[in-house]
Design an enzyme around this catalytic site. Structure first.
Site, PDB file in Angstrom:
ATOM      1  N   LYS A  82       0.835  -1.205   0.000  1.00 12.01           N
ATOM      2  CA  LYS A  82       0.000   0.000   0.000  1.00 12.01           C
ATOM      3  C   LYS A  82       0.877   1.265   0.000  1.00 12.01           C
ATOM      4  O   LYS A  82       0.672   2.188  -0.783  1.00 12.01           O
ATOM      5  CB  LYS A  82      -0.923  -0.012   1.225  1.00 12.01           C
ATOM      6  N   LYS A  93       3.375  11.913   5.508  1.00 12.51           N
ATOM      7  CA  LYS A  93       3.447  10.859   6.522  1.00 12.51           C
ATOM      8  C   LYS A  93       3.751   9.513   5.864  1.00 12.51           C
ATOM      9  O   LYS A  93       4.631   8.767   6.316  1.00 12.51           O
ATOM     10  CB  LYS A  93       2.107  10.780   7.280  1.00 12.51           C
TER      11      LYS A  93
END
Lengths: 291, 291, 291, 291
Positions: B169, B238
């Protein structure tokens, strides 16, 4: 009258001429090594033995040759014969700068130059599925459009500035190389995490990135198989240099292109210029200790 | 018995629960702000008011929350109740490290953890078109598969190692950001060459790169329109940090990820963390003097 | 006989001629704008009004002009007069490629070319403290050595290959720019940590990096004071391009030079080409939100 | 009363204690492997066998240990004994974050923490030539100053914030690595141009860059001799990671640090973590095909 000259019978040129013949054009073909023309002659093309013979006064000549220098040489060889009212449809991948120079060269002779590089491999050329870019004077672009439509699935009118189509073509090659580097890094991360890198490639190519560039090069990079070369790394490096030159003269910083350049250059220094340009991924593999 | 708990009713969670109900599952739903559940209750869901009530002993709980910390908190709140034989199907985008820690946390209680982040926006969730990644113990993955199939169009079995699906991912988000930077630079080169950057975007997105990432983000980057945010730049930063941490600990150099990181970080320092992550392109625009 | 021609009376040329006069040389001086020569004539120089008059058959001509093109023009203007047995001591900062071309140009006329760029600002030139690089044919280098020793504190014999001294000079400028970028980033980190950036500069310049480059540019970068320009950023960008061209043709990847290039190019696109080259640091300042 | 505890008797600690003894301090020394203390005992030090015995209530303890974890462990072992009014003079190279945590840890006990990393190798320590950085509460810094002056040639008062001195120390190590990369690339360019790379190193180190970093590492990088390790590459990588973490949390993009990181990480993946950190240059050598 549907007559046209065609110079350059490589792996792209041959199927392109076949499609022109199929669409009813009469085509005079020239190639430096004349043997390449034999199949086309059988299919109805007329072979000539000097570039100038491919040009009819005021007609159209298509060129599809291997690099800037070859293009300059053949253009100098046929431009006088083409003369006033003629159009040179230049489909090779060359630099914007070469297009600008040749546009001036033709202008001095009353002829016009349309830069028209393509996206697509020989199979796409054979299937009339090329994507065709087009830049140059409006009327000249309109005049060559039937030829472009005979050769591809879609024509994009980029700009009047002659180098425009070449900038877009180079930008596309840059984006392909960026995608290859991204895949190289992501697949390495997967492999180091204990995941099958072929599976990683399949996931990306069938979800977020279900397009040919990621599907085709993804398989090569996941499988670490970089030969035989579909497009040589040395040519990718040449294109990357052209991108950076253009970017430099236009004051457009392209740090991702710089990154790719440095890795392509290292690949060349390591003797990989003849491998497929996806061998760019070998640098990342080596850096990760995976080769 | 088709019963399941579902924690996290944000823009993804709500349509996912609707699909589960449609496919005949009985769903207990929990959300920190309970108002979000009202539509689902009308559609047949049973609302609970503490995470532990979403868990049946030995059953299955799905979580879809906003970040690593939220996931850790709710897991600590329901894991004892889930207990031996239970499975936690964790579909949030979190770090591989968080998945590894929670897998151990469950293991100590006899329950199992399946990391299962997805590719797809809320519209894809509503249309059951999500792509679903899956990593964890084999049997647990098999047990949750009917739920995953009710939620998406395809499930990819990544690895037994719990963090594997998260690595894939994160790698996908990295590849999206790489594509955005490539487009930003290529479109700037086109604009500086006098070509319409929207045209450049259209050419690439309908030829070499005819896939959603290039089509969607291509329009935003060409049009210099970075708000409203579909996915915030601060979250992209992030994720990029998570990629680099994982790459660092696995000794996998990722210079393209480093390049993206530095540009995302500059974007954050300039106050753009709340803009869409495609606002990454503004750095290249500024550097080229185009903004 | 201590006679020499000197072409180029800028901020470097004038003090250099003064030193030659002081050391007892008879000097014929030429400058495009002749007014620059007046002080030198008072000091004993003989002014001439065409480059060719600065050259005595078989003698020595020193050039100290602003760029490659100016050097090529004056060389073409005096080389025939210099003729067989003459030596051209070329002290400007130019590309290795220009040196190679001019070496051939002289060779065709029986004269020789010594590339001899220097490290040092006008104050160093005035104090006879220049560091002088030297590349070219052995005998020619020996013949010009008394002149070099009259101008500087030390002469480095780099290579017989004519471009060698230019490569070393360009490499030095690259290393200066690398030091500036390192300081820019380190000082920003200090400032963001709440430390006085001038103190950070002082610490480094009086400990690990107690040499002129860090002391001088450290003050400018810490103080964010980039004008007036001692050496223009646009010239730094030009040198960086020369480094990268040479690196490209020699297959030597230089990713740090690429990084500097992209930041210098962004600086130019933002209109800072006329600022001091230490204004390179403004990119890092902007990226950190400190400007 | 000139009494002090000293913990950590490695290649730096031993000569530092010797200097303290020479300057008239009474020193209690502790080391995990007690054999290291024997020479110091002969010179007048008092050996203790637990960290807490090195601490007198309200006194001063100096620590010079190998990394963050070792520092945390010994601090936890002596802090209660040191107690109210005590000062911990922490001279190891550790992260700013560790300093901040230990400052709080001491604060809870009424003691104070001064971060005081140094620039200088063991020879500099022996010669009392260290450069000493100092950050922490003003009074505590004043109290330890006589000790710092006994150990080095100059003390720099960086900040009251406890991590400040560590930030400056890390920044210095970053700047050293940047200088090494710059030399690596410049020397490669010289070598590929046919110039002796040792000569290139000598030119730079005796002109523009006549300071220790360039002189010492220049010789190693030019000579391609990276063993034995004065400072291990793995420690350089650790410091580079600390720089990037700090930069990330302070929103200070440092692309040059990112470049160095990726090359240090590749070096580690290739098994070079135990070589001298100047072995960073081997990546550039390999990329240029020179190794």
């Amino acid at each position: 009258m549907k007559e046209v000259g065609f110079i350059g019978l490589g792996s792209m040129g041959v199927p392109m001429v076949q499609n022109l013949l199929k669409e009813g054009f009469r085509v005079k073909v020239y190639n430096r090594t004349p043997e390449k023309a034999s199949g086309l002659v059988e299919a109805g093309a007329q072979q000539v033995y000097h570039p100038s013979e491919a040009a009819a006064a005021g007609g159209i000549v298509i060129t599809m040759v291997s690099n800037d220098q070859a293009l300059q040489e053949v253009t100098h060889a046929f431009a006088d014969q083409l003369g006033a009212g003629g159009v040179h449809l230049s489909m090779s991948t060359v630099s914007p700068e070469t297009s600008r120079q040749l546009a001036l060269y033709h202008q001095e002779r009353g002829s016009e130059y349309v830069a028209s590089p393509v996206f697509g491999r020989p199979e796409a050329a054979a299937a009339q599925k090329l994507f065709i870019l087009s830049s140059g004077p409006r009327e000249a672009k309109e005049r060559v459009q039937p030829l472009q439509e005979a050769l591809g699935q879609r024509v994009f009118d980029i700009s009047e500035e002659p180098g425009g189509a070449n900038v877009i073509k180079l930008g596309g090659n840059f984006m392909i190389m960026a995608a290859m580097e991204a895949m190289a890094e992501a697949f390495n991360l997967a492999e180091k995490s204990g995941i099958d890198r072929n599976l990683a490639a399949e996931v990306y190519a069938s979800t977020l990135f279900n397009c040919t560039v990621y599907q085709g090069y993804g398989k090569m990079i996941a499988g670490k198989a970089f030969e035989p070369a579909g497009f040589q790394l040395g040519l990718g490096l040449k294109d990357c240099n052209l991108v950076l030159q253009e970017a430099n003269s236009l004051q457009t910083p392209m740090p991702l292109a710089s990154l790719l350049h440095d890795r392509l250059l290292a690949s060349a220094a390591k003797g990989r210029a003849q491998q497929d340009w996806s061998a760019l991924a070998r640098i990342a593999l080596e850096e990760a200790g995976l080769e």
